[in-house]
Design a protein around this motif. Sequence first.
Motif, PDB file in Angstrom:
ATOM      1  N   MET A 194     -18.588 -17.897  -6.649  1.00  0.00           N
ATOM      2  CA  MET A 194     -18.633 -18.665  -7.895  1.00  0.00           C
ATOM      3  C   MET A 194     -18.614 -17.775  -9.144  1.00  0.00           C
ATOM      4  O   MET A 194     -18.231 -18.229 -10.225  1.00  0.00           O
ATOM      5  CB  MET A 194     -19.881 -19.558  -7.907  1.00  0.00           C
ATOM      6  CG  MET A 194     -21.183 -18.789  -7.876  1.00  0.00           C
ATOM      7  SD  MET A 194     -22.626 -19.875  -7.714  1.00  0.00           S
ATOM      8  CE  MET A 194     -22.433 -20.895  -9.172  1.00  0.00           C
ATOM      9  N   TYR A 195     -19.005 -16.503  -9.018  1.00  0.00           N
ATOM     10  CA  TYR A 195     -19.001 -15.606 -10.168  1.00  0.00           C
ATOM     11  C   TYR A 195     -17.730 -14.766 -10.269  1.00  0.00           C
ATOM     12  O   TYR A 195     -17.597 -13.955 -11.184  1.00  0.00           O
ATOM     13  CB  TYR A 195     -20.213 -14.669 -10.100  1.00  0.00           C
ATOM     14  CG  TYR A 195     -21.521 -15.414 -10.158  1.00  0.00           C
ATOM     15  CD1 TYR A 195     -21.958 -16.000 -11.347  1.00  0.00           C
ATOM     16  CD2 TYR A 195     -22.319 -15.554  -9.042  1.00  0.00           C
ATOM     17  CE1 TYR A 195     -23.160 -16.705 -11.407  1.00  0.00           C
ATOM     18  CE2 TYR A 195     -23.516 -16.248  -9.083  1.00  0.00           C
ATOM     19  CZ  TYR A 195     -23.931 -16.820 -10.275  1.00  0.00           C
ATOM     20  OH  TYR A 195     -25.116 -17.512 -10.330  1.00  0.00           O
ATOM     21  N   LEU A 196     -16.822 -14.947  -9.342  1.00  0.00           N
ATOM     22  CA  LEU A 196     -15.555 -14.225  -9.406  1.00  0.00           C
ATOM     23  C   LEU A 196     -14.620 -14.881 -10.406  1.00  0.00           C
ATOM     24  O   LEU A 196     -14.802 -16.051 -10.764  1.00  0.00           O
ATOM     25  CB  LEU A 196     -14.894 -14.201  -8.023  1.00  0.00           C
ATOM     26  CG  LEU A 196     -15.602 -13.392  -6.934  1.00  0.00           C
ATOM     27  CD1 LEU A 196     -14.880 -13.569  -5.616  1.00  0.00           C
ATOM     28  CD2 LEU A 196     -15.691 -11.926  -7.306  1.00  0.00           C
ATOM     29  N   PRO A 197     -13.602 -14.177 -10.879  1.00  0.00           N
ATOM     30  CA  PRO A 197     -12.600 -14.818 -11.743  1.00  0.00           C
ATOM     31  C   PRO A 197     -11.906 -15.966 -11.026  1.00  0.00           C
ATOM     32  O   PRO A 197     -11.902 -16.056  -9.799  1.00  0.00           O
ATOM     33  CB  PRO A 197     -11.629 -13.672 -12.064  1.00  0.00           C
ATOM     34  CG  PRO A 197     -12.409 -12.430 -11.846  1.00  0.00           C
ATOM     35  CD  PRO A 197     -13.391 -12.728 -10.753  1.00  0.00           C
ATOM     36  N   VAL A 198     -11.301 -16.827 -11.815  1.00  0.00           N
ATOM     37  CA  VAL A 198     -10.690 -18.034 -11.248  1.00  0.00           C
ATOM     38  C   VAL A 198      -9.559 -17.675 -10.305  1.00  0.00           C
ATOM     39  O   VAL A 198      -9.385 -18.288  -9.243  1.00  0.00           O
ATOM     40  CB  VAL A 198     -10.191 -18.944 -12.388  1.00  0.00           C
ATOM     41  CG1 VAL A 198      -9.524 -20.193 -11.813  1.00  0.00           C
ATOM     42  CG2 VAL A 198     -11.340 -19.325 -13.304  1.00  0.00           C
ATOM     43  N   HIS A 199      -8.750 -16.669 -10.679  1.00  0.00           N
ATOM     44  CA  HIS A 199      -7.606 -16.324  -9.846  1.00  0.00           C
ATOM     45  C   HIS A 199      -8.026 -15.670  -8.531  1.00  0.00           C
ATOM     46  O   HIS A 199      -7.224 -15.569  -7.594  1.00  0.00           O
ATOM     47  CB  HIS A 199      -6.656 -15.396 -10.604  1.00  0.00           C
ATOM     48  CG  HIS A 199      -7.241 -14.033 -10.862  1.00  0.00           C
ATOM     49  ND1 HIS A 199      -8.113 -13.787 -11.905  1.00  0.00           N
ATOM     50  CD2 HIS A 199      -7.095 -12.847 -10.208  1.00  0.00           C
ATOM     51  CE1 HIS A 199      -8.466 -12.514 -11.900  1.00  0.00           C
ATOM     52  NE2 HIS A 199      -7.871 -11.921 -10.881  1.00  0.00           N
ATOM     53  N   MET A 200      -9.293 -15.218  -8.430  1.00  0.00           N
ATOM     54  CA  MET A 200      -9.770 -14.609  -7.187  1.00  0.00           C
ATOM     55  C   MET A 200     -10.588 -15.573  -6.336  1.00  0.00           C
ATOM     56  O   MET A 200     -10.900 -15.265  -5.179  1.00  0.00           O
ATOM     57  CB  MET A 200     -10.616 -13.382  -7.514  1.00  0.00           C
ATOM     58  CG  MET A 200      -9.853 -12.269  -8.200  1.00  0.00           C
ATOM     59  SD  MET A 200     -10.888 -10.820  -8.539  1.00  0.00           S
ATOM     60  CE  MET A 200     -11.318 -10.290  -6.882  1.00  0.00           C
ATOM     61  N   GLN A 201     -10.950 -16.713  -6.884  1.00  0.00           N
ATOM     62  CA  GLN A 201     -11.726 -17.687  -6.114  1.00  0.00           C
ATOM     63  C   GLN A 201     -10.876 -18.405  -5.078  1.00  0.00           C
ATOM     64  O   GLN A 201     -11.388 -18.844  -4.053  1.00  0.00           O
ATOM     65  CB  GLN A 201     -12.368 -18.702  -7.055  1.00  0.00           C
ATOM     66  CG  GLN A 201     -13.475 -18.128  -7.921  1.00  0.00           C
ATOM     67  CD  GLN A 201     -14.106 -19.180  -8.798  1.00  0.00           C
ATOM     68  OE1 GLN A 201     -13.777 -20.370  -8.700  1.00  0.00           O
ATOM     69  NE2 GLN A 201     -15.025 -18.765  -9.676  1.00  0.00           N
ATOM     70  N   LYS A 202      -9.601 -18.506  -5.357  1.00  0.00           N
ATOM     71  CA  LYS A 202      -8.699 -19.186  -4.427  1.00  0.00           C
ATOM     72  C   LYS A 202      -7.722 -18.164  -3.878  1.00  0.00           C
ATOM     73  O   LYS A 202      -7.032 -17.488  -4.643  1.00  0.00           O
ATOM     74  CB  LYS A 202      -7.947 -20.320  -5.132  1.00  0.00           C
ATOM     75  CG  LYS A 202      -8.852 -21.437  -5.630  1.00  0.00           C
ATOM     76  CD  LYS A 202      -8.044 -22.521  -6.290  1.00  0.00           C
ATOM     77  CE  LYS A 202      -8.945 -23.653  -6.800  1.00  0.00           C
ATOM     78  NZ  LYS A 202      -8.169 -24.718  -7.472  1.00  0.00           N
ATOM     79  N   THR A 203      -7.684 -18.049  -2.592  1.00  0.00           N
ATOM     80  CA  THR A 203      -6.777 -17.116  -1.936  1.00  0.00           C
ATOM     81  C   THR A 203      -5.759 -17.892  -1.125  1.00  0.00           C
ATOM     82  O   THR A 203      -6.076 -18.915  -0.509  1.00  0.00           O
ATOM     83  CB  THR A 203      -7.552 -16.167  -1.013  1.00  0.00           C
ATOM     84  OG1 THR A 203      -8.264 -16.944  -0.048  1.00  0.00           O
ATOM     85  CG2 THR A 203      -8.527 -15.316  -1.809  1.00  0.00           C
TER      86      THR A 203
END
Length: 245
Positions: A194-203
């Motif tokens: 949840m604290y990661l950037p948005v582009h890294m939250q979804k793989t």
Amino acid sequence: MAFRLITRRMFCAVGETSISRHSKSRWEKLKNSKAGVWCRSLMSDYKEACVDIFVGVYERPVKASVCMTVLGGALTCFFSKPDYSSFEVSLLERSNQLSLLSSWIRNASSDSHVQNLLKLRNEGRLCHVNLGLLSLIYFTDHNPDSTLFEARCSSLSVIWREFPRRVMDVGFAGHWWILDSKMTNYDVNEDEFMYLPVHMQKTSPPTVQKVELNERLHRESWVALKLEAAEKETIEMARSSTVET
């Protein structure tokens, strides 16, 4: 002697005739009685119904196949719907699966749903209702065996329009669908990302080329290194220089 034989045959013939007449009259009485007429009419109705069924199947095979499929599916759902004991078994199995995971890995949604069900089960507030083709698990405010005034008073009972909100699971075709859906990715803790950037939250899943490349690199990592002649000479010179010093 001949007279006795003729007399015996006459008496036997008279006896057989009287017996056949007596049995025939008894059968006729049974056949013409109210029960006999009712049984004959019932059998004729069943015969006509069977004939109509076979004629309808022959004349409309598509409709007959659809009806048979729907009827077979309904019977399958009726005999394969799970009961309350199967729900308890599934719930305990899911709880054991979650208990084998660390709290850092456990999915919060799956864990909270299973823990809520376990709490309601331990309090005796989970109830089961059979609806024919499916089963429902819902919770109540009090244990059904409770003798409290709030649990027995009809004026304080829950109204029917609140029943959908109390449904905890739906059993259909041998599965408990809500419990199974809640256990999807039960070993993935989404709060970690949840604290990661948005582009890294979804793989996105890797492509076929990337998978093949990773497999090839993994196989090559187990192969022994091959040194060329120049590299071997350099290594020997380095070793000799270290020995001289």
